[in-house]
Design an enzyme around this catalytic site. Structure first.
Site, PDB file in Angstrom:
ATOM      1  N   ASN A  73       6.404  -8.029   9.434  1.00 25.72           N
ATOM      2  CA  ASN A  73       5.678  -8.208   8.181  1.00 25.72           C
ATOM      3  C   ASN A  73       6.633  -8.771   7.135  1.00 25.72           C
ATOM      4  O   ASN A  73       7.750  -9.173   7.442  1.00 25.72           O
ATOM      5  CB  ASN A  73       5.090  -6.871   7.732  1.00 25.72           C
ATOM      6  N   THR A 112       0.857  -1.177   0.000  1.00 21.15           N
ATOM      7  CA  THR A 112       0.000   0.000   0.000  1.00 21.15           C
ATOM      8  C   THR A 112       0.895   1.228   0.000  1.00 21.15           C
ATOM      9  O   THR A 112       1.648   1.433   0.951  1.00 21.15           O
ATOM     10  CB  THR A 112      -0.924   0.020   1.234  1.00 21.15           C
TER      11      THR A 112
END
Length: 454
Positions: free
Chosen positions: A343, A275
């Site tokens: 992540n 994103t």
């Protein structure tokens, strides 16, 4: 990813057709014998086939009806390994979709065996039967919470959930690096949105409350109960922002207001590489402002005796020493409840550099991420002085991997890519191996091993 038949489907079919009927004069056996005999009555080979078929059916029914629960449960989990090779032939996103659907429909094994007591722990006032969880990204829309918790995970994290539904990035967007035990994805927060997720979690929460009420009279008041708002394990909700949103804080606040009542803990995801601009929120000032805004939104809501859900932040593995110091300072100053480390990575470690798929854009997860994420985990444990619970995520595919994460500072651990390749059989395997290593090294509890390598 594999889809798996549940014990219920297998056992019900066999028991209903065999065990529940008397052996002699059984209509079921007669029907099977008649049908097979009509086809093969004219040959000796046919008669042998008839006898062999009946013998196999009878033996299967006898086994299912007499074997103890734990043995049968172990057999079901092991049997899921047979399906994995077939799913490797499917497109990764199709295989993932089928796996979520299977878990949502209960077509997966259900863990009936108790977890080793050495794995039990309490974090944030929540009791975990084991520290092994499923990371966000698998069940993005909370479709299969009950089935996934039933697999034996200590906790399951759904999401990332965005306020407004969005499709994510164009397909194809998931790529396997099977030889390296890795996956690259650039999904980009594909989500059905908070309204759809809230409906599912609300129904699940209501069912859990009903089950608790009906079973209260059968349980002793001093019994230790594991689990949370959605089932036998703890439920985390991972919050994201919409790609086109200009106010990230407002997106996360909206997620808190809508979903926090169903969560045992909440996660602010500021670390997805898919994103645009999201990782900029990990900067010291940006993160501090965001966390304060989200904490205020959570704390202004009405809460019962158990209080508001803990708030965690999920960070990237591609951070400098200065970045980690800034995050640790914010976490300590604002008394953040935890950090998830980490992540996926935008780097391409040497282990995957020779694979042409490594050139695909997106975040890399799986075994090649293990060392990088574990080093960041250890660094953050030291920077926070062990005062904040950390969840170790990245590259776990065995009990030994989980144990290394714990020793590096993780109170809890999460799987995703390892689960995608290993299927349900990996869960009891990791728990058993982790318990064995804790006992081997003389630890009385898993909490005693947290951070010992730091």
């Amino acid at each position: 990813m594999a889809a798996w038949f549940s014990r219920k489907l297998l056992k019900d079919v066999v028991l209903k057709r065999i065990v529940s009927r008397p052996l002699h004069g059984s209509r079921c056996y007669s029907s099977v014998a008649e049908n097979v005999s009509k086809i093969t009555h004219s040959s000796k080979k046919g008669r042998l086939l008839t006898g062999a078929t009946l013998g196999l059916v009878i033996a299967s029914g006898a086994y299912v009806s007499t074997v103890d629960e734990a043995t049968f449960c172990g057999w079901l989990f092991s049997a899921t390994k047979l399906v994995n090779p077939f799913f490797a032939l499917l497109d990764p996103e199709v295989a993932h979709r089928l796996a979520v659907s299977a878990a949502a429909r209960g077509w997966v094994p259900r863990e009936k065996r108790p977890d080793p007591s050495i794995l039990g722990l309490e974090v944030w006032g929540r009791k975990f039967s084991n520290p092994v969880g499923l990371a966000a990204g698998f069940d993005k829309n909370a479709e299969a919470v009950e089935g996934l918790l039933g697999l034996g995970f200590g906790f399951v994290e759904v999401g990332s959930v965005t306020p407004v539904p969005q499709d994510g990035n164009p397909k194809p967007r998931i790529f396997r690096l099977r030889t390296e035990g890795a996956i690259i994805n650039r999904c980009g927060f594909n989500s059905e949105g908070i309204v759809a997720v809230a409906k599912r979690l609300g129904a699940q929460h209501g069912k859990r409350k009903l089950d608790e009420t009906s079973s209260a009279s059968n349980s002793s008041s001093d019994e230790v109960k594991h689990g949370g708002k959605a089932g036998p394990g703890i439920l985390g909700v991972n919050l994201g922002k919409n790609k086109t949103s200009e106010d990230a804080g407002a997106d996360y606040v909206q997620g808190v207001h809508t979903l926090s009542q169903y969560a045992d803990y909440l996660v602010i995801n500021v670390s997805s590489p898919n994103t645009p601009g999201l990782r900029m929120l990990q900067g010291r000032k940006q993160l501090k402002d965001l966390v304060k805004k989200v904490q205020a939104a959570r704390d202004e809501m009405q809460w019962g005796e158990e209080g508001p859900p803990p708030l965690l932040v999920k960070i990237a593995p591609d951070l400098s020493k200065e970045d980690l110091e800034d995050i640790a300072a914010v976490a300590l100053a604002l008394r953040l409840d935890g950090l998830i480390i980490s992540n996926t990575t935008v780097s391409r470690p040497e282990a995957v550099s020779g694979n042409p798929v490594a050139a695909e854009t997106g975040g890399l997860s799986g075994k090649p991420l293990f060392d990088l994420s574990t080093n960041i985990l250890k660094e953050m444990y030291i920077l926070t002085r062990g005062k904040i619970p950390l969840i170790g995520c990245g590259g776990i595919a065995s009990g030994e991997d989980a144990y290394k994460k714990v020793r590096a500072g993780a109170t809890l651990v999460q799987l995703y890519t390892g689960f995608a390749y290993g299927g349900p059989a990996l869960i009891p395997q990791i728990k058993a191996e982790l318990a064995e290593r804790l006992e081997r090294d003389g630890f009385k509890s898993i909490l005693d091993a947290v951070g010992v390598d730091c």
